[in-house]
Design a protein around this motif. Structure first.
Motif, PDB file in Angstrom:
ATOM      1  N   SER A  69      37.406  55.669  48.745  1.00  0.00           N
ATOM      2  CA  SER A  69      36.499  54.700  48.125  1.00  0.00           C
ATOM      3  C   SER A  69      37.068  54.218  46.796  1.00  0.00           C
ATOM      4  O   SER A  69      37.579  55.013  46.002  1.00  0.00           O
ATOM      5  N   PHE A  70      36.944  52.882  46.553  1.00  0.00           N
ATOM      6  CA  PHE A  70      37.492  52.257  45.354  1.00  0.00           C
ATOM      7  C   PHE A  70      36.524  51.181  44.857  1.00  0.00           C
ATOM      8  O   PHE A  70      35.673  50.688  45.595  1.00  0.00           O
ATOM      9  N   SER A  71      36.696  50.801  43.585  1.00  0.00           N
ATOM     10  CA  SER A  71      36.056  49.603  43.033  1.00  0.00           C
ATOM     11  C   SER A  71      37.034  48.449  43.208  1.00  0.00           C
ATOM     12  O   SER A  71      38.216  48.580  42.862  1.00  0.00           O
ATOM     13  N   VAL A  72      36.558  47.312  43.738  1.00  0.00           N
ATOM     14  CA  VAL A  72      37.452  46.205  44.085  1.00  0.00           C
ATOM     15  C   VAL A  72      36.916  44.908  43.487  1.00  0.00           C
ATOM     16  O   VAL A  72      35.721  44.600  43.599  1.00  0.00           O
ATOM     17  N   TRP A  73      37.815  44.137  42.834  1.00  0.00           N
ATOM     18  CA  TRP A  73      37.533  42.782  42.375  1.00  0.00           C
ATOM     19  C   TRP A  73      38.339  41.831  43.255  1.00  0.00           C
ATOM     20  O   TRP A  73      39.551  42.031  43.450  1.00  0.00           O
ATOM     21  N   ILE A  74      37.709  40.790  43.781  1.00  0.00           N
ATOM     22  CA  ILE A  74      38.395  39.852  44.675  1.00  0.00           C
ATOM     23  C   ILE A  74      38.472  38.488  43.992  1.00  0.00           C
ATOM     24  O   ILE A  74      37.471  37.974  43.482  1.00  0.00           O
ATOM     25  N   SER A  75      39.668  37.902  44.003  1.00  0.00           N
ATOM     26  CA  SER A  75      39.868  36.564  43.443  1.00  0.00           C
ATOM     27  C   SER A  75      40.544  35.700  44.492  1.00  0.00           C
ATOM     28  O   SER A  75      41.578  36.091  45.058  1.00  0.00           O
ATOM     29  N   HIS A  76      39.931  34.517  44.784  1.00  0.00           N
ATOM     30  CA  HIS A  76      40.494  33.576  45.755  1.00  0.00           C
ATOM     31  C   HIS A  76      41.122  32.405  45.010  1.00  0.00           C
ATOM     32  O   HIS A  76      40.482  31.785  44.153  1.00  0.00           O
ATOM     33  N   LYS A  77      42.361  32.088  45.355  1.00  0.00           N
ATOM     34  CA  LYS A  77      43.072  31.018  44.649  1.00  0.00           C
ATOM     35  C   LYS A  77      42.385  29.675  44.827  1.00  0.00           C
ATOM     36  O   LYS A  77      42.317  28.862  43.916  1.00  0.00           O
ATOM     37  N   TRP A 120      47.957  41.852  46.760  1.00  0.00           N
ATOM     38  CA  TRP A 120      47.819  40.404  46.982  1.00  0.00           C
ATOM     39  C   TRP A 120      48.233  40.053  48.403  1.00  0.00           C
ATOM     40  O   TRP A 120      49.024  40.732  49.043  1.00  0.00           O
ATOM     41  N   TYR A 121      47.669  38.968  48.884  1.00  0.00           N
ATOM     42  CA  TYR A 121      47.746  38.644  50.305  1.00  0.00           C
ATOM     43  C   TYR A 121      48.116  37.180  50.479  1.00  0.00           C
ATOM     44  O   TYR A 121      47.606  36.305  49.769  1.00  0.00           O
ATOM     45  N   SER A 122      49.027  36.901  51.419  1.00  0.00           N
ATOM     46  CA  SER A 122      49.441  35.530  51.769  1.00  0.00           C
ATOM     47  C   SER A 122      49.902  34.766  50.535  1.00  0.00           C
ATOM     48  O   SER A 122      49.373  33.697  50.211  1.00  0.00           O
ATOM     49  N   GLY A 123      50.870  35.353  49.826  1.00  0.00           N
ATOM     50  CA  GLY A 123      51.420  34.656  48.673  1.00  0.00           C
ATOM     51  C   GLY A 123      50.410  34.451  47.566  1.00  0.00           C
ATOM     52  O   GLY A 123      50.340  33.373  46.980  1.00  0.00           O
ATOM     53  N   ARG A 124      49.577  35.461  47.323  1.00  0.00           N
ATOM     54  CA  ARG A 124      48.564  35.471  46.261  1.00  0.00           C
ATOM     55  C   ARG A 124      47.447  34.463  46.506  1.00  0.00           C
ATOM     56  O   ARG A 124      46.751  34.042  45.580  1.00  0.00           O
ATOM     57  N   GLU A 125      47.257  34.060  47.786  1.00  0.00           N
ATOM     58  CA  GLU A 125      46.071  33.270  48.108  1.00  0.00           C
ATOM     59  C   GLU A 125      44.815  34.089  47.826  1.00  0.00           C
ATOM     60  O   GLU A 125      43.792  33.558  47.414  1.00  0.00           O
ATOM     61  N   GLU A 126      44.909  35.377  48.097  1.00  0.00           N
ATOM     62  CA  GLU A 126      43.828  36.311  47.792  1.00  0.00           C
ATOM     63  C   GLU A 126      44.417  37.474  47.005  1.00  0.00           C
ATOM     64  O   GLU A 126      45.463  38.008  47.375  1.00  0.00           O
ATOM     65  N   VAL A 127      43.747  37.834  45.917  1.00  0.00           N
ATOM     66  CA  VAL A 127      44.212  38.949  45.088  1.00  0.00           C
ATOM     67  C   VAL A 127      43.080  39.965  44.988  1.00  0.00           C
ATOM     68  O   VAL A 127      41.954  39.623  44.621  1.00  0.00           O
ATOM     69  N   TYR A 128      43.398  41.208  45.314  1.00  0.00           N
ATOM     70  CA  TYR A 128      42.425  42.290  45.266  1.00  0.00           C
ATOM     71  C   TYR A 128      42.849  43.257  44.161  1.00  0.00           C
ATOM     72  O   TYR A 128      43.907  43.908  44.261  1.00  0.00           O
ATOM     73  N   VAL A 129      42.037  43.326  43.102  1.00  0.00           N
ATOM     74  CA  VAL A 129      42.288  44.283  42.035  1.00  0.00           C
ATOM     75  C   VAL A 129      41.537  45.570  42.395  1.00  0.00           C
ATOM     76  O   VAL A 129      40.311  45.566  42.508  1.00  0.00           O
ATOM     77  N   VAL A 130      42.286  46.642  42.567  1.00  0.00           N
ATOM     78  CA  VAL A 130      41.721  47.907  43.069  1.00  0.00           C
ATOM     79  C   VAL A 130      41.767  48.945  41.956  1.00  0.00           C
ATOM     80  O   VAL A 130      42.810  49.159  41.330  1.00  0.00           O
ATOM     81  N   GLN A 131      40.618  49.566  41.711  1.00  0.00           N
ATOM     82  CA  GLN A 131      40.542  50.637  40.706  1.00  0.00           C
ATOM     83  C   GLN A 131      40.304  51.960  41.429  1.00  0.00           C
ATOM     84  O   GLN A 131      39.294  52.160  42.080  1.00  0.00           O
ATOM     85  N   ALA A 132      41.296  52.864  41.286  1.00  0.00           N
ATOM     86  CA  ALA A 132      41.202  54.184  41.912  1.00  0.00           C
ATOM     87  C   ALA A 132      40.353  55.108  41.053  1.00  0.00           C
ATOM     88  O   ALA A 132      40.213  54.898  39.844  1.00  0.00           O
TER      89      ALA A 132
END
Length: 872
Positions: free
Chosen positions: A750-758, A830-842
């Motif tokens: 389990s993690f805390s996740v921030w999602i950013s869409h380009k 990051w996914y598909s050339g930073r189209e989607e970026v997931y900041v994950v906090q362990a």
């Protein structure tokens, strides 16, 4: 507990309106009790048993409100004597002292207000000549209007009235003989209606109290439960007092009616009133009985809840887990007698505490069985707690007993080792100090021989008994060397004593300044390695290590043998019995078809455990155990399938646990625990392996086979992790593809996740930056799944989480940024050339590094594969 009066609709609103109207009517009648009455209900009957209602002379009749008149007429048509189907009414309108105008008004009001089947209206017209003439003329002109609404007959005198009604059905003012007192009638009706309203009020109070009981939230503190019990009991007693009071009132009213009926049997209306009161009393008794039953059940459940709360509190206060932890932490490895005795002292203290706690646990178990025998609603939970306590106590007692036995054995062996050491030193000293010159005479040889025989007589009992060296390790290597020397010396001395020949084998005298030991075994001629080999501390430590390894191996083999026997008993005593025709009557057909779900791949696991034979071959060579586990590393994967099926198996067990088939099989096998306990054995055994391997490694440092043991331990720990990960994986819901195509589960957490869409709006980026989502990540060989953990469902220990699928990131399009500014526990996916970026906090830095290492490994392997493909 709702009371519905006779003759009323069962609709709640209608009943309430009827009661209110009845009550208002009674009150209105009471208000007119002392004034000139405008209406009488003497109880007489006309033709076709028509009920007679009398409207005597009343100057205030026209002043009576229309609503009140309607209520009075309605009430009279609803009382028991007038409520029979098809009943008809006759109204006698006495207007002998009145005028035509009054008659006309009265007739009009009767026509408008009377709700019943009006059979006839008999009007006694005015007796004065003038008013009689006016009445005749007026009635002649208005007759058709009245006759359309109701049949009206004008009578000149009371004598004319007797042509329509018998004199015994008329009261004295109309020349009849019927006994009637209007004020007594009002008192009677008031009493009956008041009693009915009181019964209704009691019903509403009971219903309200029942609702309060049903909607009461149960607190989690014993004092609050006790307060609720006292509060509810107090309210119950008050309601019971109210019911008794109303019942007493009803019985008094019933007695009065019975007395009246005995005095005059012709008054059948009194009998109807008696039946009404009797019905009300019966309804009151029924309500009281239903209420008593409901409250008894509620009170019992609340009391049982209090018992359960106190039982759980006793269970939690027992602190068996604390004692178990102390037992695990108690080290029994000792290299000296002092350390062994200290360990024994600590163990005795722990055993004393354990006996006290175990005695309390037995009392709690006995109390649990008493609660279950009393049909407690939480019987299953209580018996589960009893089984847990018994298991804890048995496990703790067995562990303490085992450690005590091992410590006593170690203590005895170290004691014998010390005695042997002393004896060997004395023997070596004696041999070294026997002078060769004295052997020349027979007396000298015999004296030396006697010294040796005396030495042998004083040998420790364990030495003289010739214990097998394999049993006590290499404890007596030194003794064997010394004994051989003594035997040689003894043989030489015997020859000298018999032949007077100079002995051939001699031992040099011990130097006075020997710094190391008085034993010649430690002289320089034996070399440094030999001297080290016989150092007492080293010798004792090696013995302790070999003893501990022997005990661990014995525990591994014995528990494995018991485990295999239990598997066989389940397969033969439960699974095979499903095909027994004698038990087909107690076995649901659906259960027979789902045996593979209930037992999983237990037959495959049993067949695999010829592994026991290999372990038995390692009893004398513990260093080979690691290789045994590593050779079967792949076969152990079958446990993963068993664990994945466990949730389905438990669900099926809960559905059929009370089935007579299981009880019959358990009785035949003489098992103390149910089948569900034995279905847990494979999972428990899997966790036991790694504990035993750790113990072997602990006592096998720098020994042959240590690396294989460490490899076996790593394999078992990897298997446990894989099982745990796969157990979480099967709880994923909402994933539409084939999850097996993603490869093996490598990690999950389990993690805390921030999602950013380009391509998303800036505002969404800002919101996402400050509002993390809690996500459970599953890392596969070919993808990364992001899921949302849902609330656990189930009861008690059966609670299991579920994971709702949200995103799937193919590893071929994934990249990582290992460090995020401002937080050492964060990293980016990051996914598909930073189209989607997931900041994950362990949760910790260690968890972050573990995930980054695994992600780097997957991405590196992907790059190697791509380079290989390009090269070809």
């Amino acid at each position: 507990f709702r009371y519905i009066p006779n003759g009323c609709s069962k609709d709640k609103h209608t009943c309430q309106v009827s009661f209110v109207n009845h009550f208002l009517t009674v009150m209105y009648l009471v208000s007119l009790k002392d004034s000139h009455c405008f209406l009488c209900f003497p109880g007489g009957r006309g033709e076709d048993s028509s009920v007679i209602i009398t409207l005597p002379e009343c100057s205030a009749f026209s002043d009576i409100p229309e609503e009140a008149l309607t209520k009075v007429f309605t009430y009279l048509t609803l009382i028991p004597r007038t409520r029979q189907p098809g009943v008809k009414f006759i109204i006698i309108l006495d207007r002998r002292l009145d005028t035509w105008a009054s008659i006309k008004t009265a007739l009009a009001r009767i026509a408008a207000s009377f709700p019943g089947n009006l059979h006839l209206v008999l009007v006694l017209r005015p007796t004065s000549f003038f008013h009689r003439t006016v009445t005749d003329i007026g009635f002649r002109f208005s007759q058709e209007d009245f006759m359309l609404k109701m049949p009206v007959v004008m009578l000149s005198s009371v004598t004319d009235l007797l042509r329509y009604i018998d004199e015994n059905q008329l009261t004295s003012e109309f020349g009849g003989t019927l006994d009637y007192c209007h004020s007594d009638w009002i008192v009677l009706r008031t009493a009956i209606e008041s009693f009915a309203v009181t019964v209704k009020d009691i019903a509403q109070m009971l219903q309200g109290f029942g609702t309060e009981l049903a909607e009461t939230e149960l607190p989690e503190e014993a004092k609050a439960i006790e307060y609720l019990l006292e509060l509810h009991t107090d309210k119950y007693r008050k309601l019971k007092d109210a019911i008794r009071s109303v019942s007493k009132e009803g019985r008094h009213l019933l007695s009065s009616l019975e007395t009246t009926a005995k005095e005059d049997d012709s008054q059948w209306d009194v009998k109807l009133d008696w039946e009404t009161v009797q019905r009300l009393l019966a309804q009151l008794r029924d309500m009281e009985s239903a209420f008593d039953g409901f409250f008894e059940k509620h009170h019992l459940k609340l009391h049982q809840y209090l018992q359960l709360l106190r039982y759980e509190q006793s269970f939690q206060e027992l602190c068996l887990e604390h004692l178990t932890a102390q037992e695990r932490e108690l080290c029994i490895s000792a290299n000296s007698l002092a350390e062994t005795e200290q360990a024994l002292k600590r163990l005795n203290n722990l055993e004393s505490n354990a006996q006290e706690v175990t005695a309390r646990a037995q009392i709690i178990i006995l109390h649990g069985h008493q609660l279950s025998a009393g049909h407690h609603y939480a019987m299953a939970l209580i018996m589960q707690r009893c089984n847990e306590l018994r298991h804890y106590c048995d496990t703790l007692t067995a562990a303490l007993k085992s450690k005590h036995t091992r410590l006593l054995q170690t203590h005895q062996m170290l004691l014998c080792l010390g005695q042997a050491q002393t004896w060997c030193d004395d023997a070596a000293y004696l041999l070294a100090n026997q002078l060769v010159d004295k052997f020349q005479s027979k007396e000298g040889a015999q004296a030396a021989l006697r010294d040796i025989e005396k030495l042998l007589e004083g040998a420790p009992s364990m030495l003289s008994s010739g214990l097998d060296i394999v049993t006590i390790g290499k404890m007596f290597e030194k003794h064997a060397a010394v004994q051989q020397m003594i035997q040689n010396r003894q043989a030489c001395l015997r020859k000298l004593a018999d032949k007077h020949v100079r002995p051939v084998q001699l031992v040099a005298p011990r130097p006075e300044n020997t710094p190391r030991s008085k034993s010649p075994l430690f002289s320089p001629k034996h070399g440094t390695a030999q001297a080290h080999r016989y150092k007492p501390a080293y010798f004792k430590r090696r013995i302790v290590i070999e003893i501990e390894n022997f005990h661990v191996m014995r525990e591994l083999i014995e528990t494995e043998r018991i485990y295999v026997e239990e598997l066989l008993s389940v397969l033969l005593g439960y699974r095979a019995e499903m095909d027994n025709p004698a038990l087909s009557g107690v076995l649901p057909p659906i259960l027979r078809s789902k045996r593979d779900i209930l037992f999983g791949n237990m037959p495959e696991i049993y067949n695999f455990h010829i592994f026991l034979q290999d372990l038995e071959g390692c009893l004398e060579a513990p260093e080979a155990v690691g290789a045994c586990f590593l050779e079967r590393k792949e076969s152990f994967q079958m446990y993963e399938s068993y664990c994945q099926n466990k949730l389905r198996s438990e669900a099926l067990w809960r559905q059929f646990s009370d089935c007579g088939f299981f009880l019959e099989c358990q009785k035949k096998l003489e098992h103390k625990l149910g089948l569900d306990s034995y279905l847990l054995k494979p999972i428990q055994r899997l966790t036991k392996y790694q504990l035993l391997l750790k113990e072997l490694i602990k006592y096998s440092t720098d020994c042959e086979g240590t690396s294989e043991l460490q490899g076996a331990l790593a394999a078992m720990l990897d298997l446990l992790k894989s099982v745990n990960d796969s157990m979480h994986q099967i709880a994923i819901t909402g994933y539409e593809g084939d999850i097996c195509e993603l490869g093996r589960v490598l990690m999950q957490g389990s993690f805390s996740v921030w999602i950013s869409h380009k391509k998303g709006p800036t505002r969404m980026k800002e919101m996402a930056r400050f509002k993390p989502m809690q996500r459970h990540l599953f890392l596969y060989e070919r993808a990364l799944l992001l899921c949302k953990r849902r609330e656990e469902h189930g009861d008690g220990c059966d609670k299991t989480p579920s994971y709702s699928f949200k995103h799937c990131l193919k590893m071929t399009a994934v990249g990582i940024t290992e460090n995020v500014k401002g937080d050492v526990k964060k990293f980016e996916i990051w996914y598909s050339g930073r189209e989607e970026v997931y900041v994950v906090q362990a949760p910790t830095v260690e968890v972050k590094m573990a995930w980054l290492n695994e992600l780097r490994r997957i991405l590196t392997n992907q790059q190697k594969m791509l380079r290989g493909l390009r090269a070809t």
